[in-house]
Design an enzyme around this catalytic site. Structure first.
Site, PDB file in Angstrom:
ATOM      1  N   GLY A   2       0.782  -1.242   0.000  1.00 15.95           N
ATOM      2  CA  GLY A   2       0.000   0.000   0.000  1.00 15.95           C
ATOM      3  C   GLY A   2       0.810   1.287   0.000  1.00 15.95           C
TER       4      GLY A   2
ATOM      5  N   GLU B   7       4.110   4.614   5.708  1.00 19.97           N
ATOM      6  CA  GLU B   7       2.900   3.793   5.637  1.00 19.97           C
ATOM      7  C   GLU B   7       1.794   4.502   4.865  1.00 19.97           C
ATOM      8  OE1 GLU B   7       1.435   1.124   5.565  1.00 19.97           O
ATOM      9  OE2 GLU B   7       1.029   0.252   7.517  1.00 19.97           O
TER      10      GLU B   7
ATOM     11  N   ASP C 153      -4.801   2.574  10.882  1.00 21.76           N
ATOM     12  CA  ASP C 153      -6.211   2.346  11.172  1.00 21.76           C
ATOM     13  C   ASP C 153      -6.316   1.996  12.662  1.00 21.76           C
ATOM     14  OD1 ASP C 153      -8.910   1.802  10.721  1.00 21.76           O
ATOM     15  OD2 ASP C 153      -8.575  -0.134   9.806  1.00 21.76           O
ATOM     16  N   SER C 154      -6.406   0.708  13.024  1.00 27.82           N
ATOM     17  CA  SER C 154      -6.432   0.336  14.445  1.00 27.82           C
ATOM     18  C   SER C 154      -5.100   0.673  15.110  1.00 27.82           C
ATOM     19  CB  SER C 154      -6.709  -1.155  14.593  1.00 27.82           C
ATOM     20  OG  SER C 154      -5.619  -1.911  14.103  1.00 27.82           O
ATOM     21  N   GLY C 155      -4.025   0.624  14.316  1.00 28.58           N
ATOM     22  CA  GLY C 155      -2.687   0.883  14.850  1.00 28.58           C
ATOM     23  C   GLY C 155      -1.897  -0.385  15.129  1.00 28.58           C
TER      24      GLY C 155
ATOM     25  N   THR D  23      -0.871  -2.858  13.108  1.00 21.87           N
ATOM     26  CA  THR D  23       0.192  -3.162  12.148  1.00 21.87           C
ATOM     27  C   THR D  23       1.448  -2.371  12.468  1.00 21.87           C
ATOM     28  OG1 THR D  23      -1.463  -3.581  10.440  1.00 21.87           O
ATOM     29  CG2 THR D  23       0.784  -3.185   9.686  1.00 21.87           C
TER      30      THR D  23
ATOM     31  N   LYS E 209      -6.664   7.168  10.116  1.00 22.12           N
ATOM     32  CA  LYS E 209      -8.083   6.967  10.427  1.00 22.12           C
ATOM     33  C   LYS E 209      -8.189   6.998  11.953  1.00 22.12           C
ATOM     34  CE  LYS E 209     -10.136   3.890   7.328  1.00 22.12           C
ATOM     35  NZ  LYS E 209     -10.622   2.526   7.001  1.00 22.12           N
TER      36      LYS E 209
ATOM     37  N   ASP F 294      -5.760  -0.694  -1.687  1.00 20.23           N
ATOM     38  CA  ASP F 294      -6.508  -1.606  -2.549  1.00 20.23           C
ATOM     39  C   ASP F 294      -7.902  -1.909  -2.034  1.00 20.23           C
ATOM     40  OD1 ASP F 294      -5.312  -3.165  -0.337  1.00 20.23           O
ATOM     41  OD2 ASP F 294      -6.301  -4.844  -1.338  1.00 20.23           O
TER      42      ASP F 294
ATOM     43  N   ARG G 160      -5.290   0.043  -6.934  1.00 18.52           N
ATOM     44  CA  ARG G 160      -4.185   0.757  -6.281  1.00 18.52           C
ATOM     45  C   ARG G 160      -3.630   1.866  -7.174  1.00 18.52           C
ATOM     46  NH1 ARG G 160      -2.190  -2.388  -1.890  1.00 18.52           N
ATOM     47  NH2 ARG G 160      -2.451  -4.619  -2.110  1.00 18.52           N
TER      48      ARG G 160
END
Ligand code: IMP
Ligand code: MG
Length: 185
Positions: free
Chosen positions: A46, A102, A106-108, A110, A134, A162, A168
């Site tokens: 990504g 990155e 999102d949630s964090g 990764t 996010k 994606d 992408r």
């Protein structure tokens, strides 16, 4: 494969806006990393477009490397915690000023796992640059040093991100209308 016009809800960030902000980030990074040993690490896949555009605006000599991670539980749109290193770095990061690039936090989970993994290899410094944040969805606290845009809690695609691995290539960030989108067979 569907034409993206069918399920595009709205263009959240047009191409020109992305490019303007990325140029600003590049200038900021160039200033902050003056005299340092900047090594930008991109998380595949990504972050590829973002890295490629960002590095054109980093006026300092620097190096790049790539790594890939996968969340446990494939096909899921949400990460669940731990990630697996699917492709390791080519080069040693010991004594380098690492900037992790990155596409989206999102949630964090990764980025947290990747930071823990990189820290074990003793870089001189370790910071995070994400194009999208996010923020509403954050479940674990993540240190973000450079941030392109804070976005609402909507699934986005384009500019490296994606939808089931496609789209992408689009130069903008768009949101998906889930009633119109049909995943590939
Ligand atoms: P996190 O671990 O929840 O922070 O998720 C980060 C990863 O999930 C990103 O690197 C993306 O690959 C993916 N992701 C999260 N939100 C989106 C989205 O809206 N569109 C596309 N990919 C996303
Ligand atoms: Mg990613």
């Amino acid at each position: 494969m569907q034409d993206y016009h069918v399920f595009l809800e709205e263009i959240l960030i047009p191409a020109e806006e992305l490019q303007t902000r990325i140029a600003e980030l590049g200038m900021e990074i160039s200033k902050d990393y003056h005299g340092k040993n900047l090594h930008m690490i991109c998380i595949l896949r990504g972050g590829v477009m973002f890295l490629a555009d960002l590095m054109r605006h980093v006026t300092l000599p620097h190096t790049i490397d790539f790594m890939a991670v996968s969340s446990y539980g494939t096909g899921a749109r949400q990460s669940t915690g731990q990630v697996r290193i699917a492709l390791d770095l080519k080069e040693d990061i010991h004594d380098r000023d690492v900037l992790l690039v990155e596409d989206i936090v999102d949630s964090g989970y990764t980025i947290t796992s990747v930071l823990e993994f990189l820290a074990t290899r003793h870089p001189r410094s370790l910071q995070v640059c994400t194009l999208l944040d996010k923020a509403e969805r954050r479940e674990v606290d993540v240190p973000i040093h450079y941030r392109g845009f804070v976005i609402p809690n909507k699934f986005v695609f384009g500019y490296g991100l994606d939808l089931d691995e496609y789209y992408r290539n689009l130069p903008f960030i768009g949101t998906v209308n889930p009633d119109k989108y049909q995943p590939p067979e």
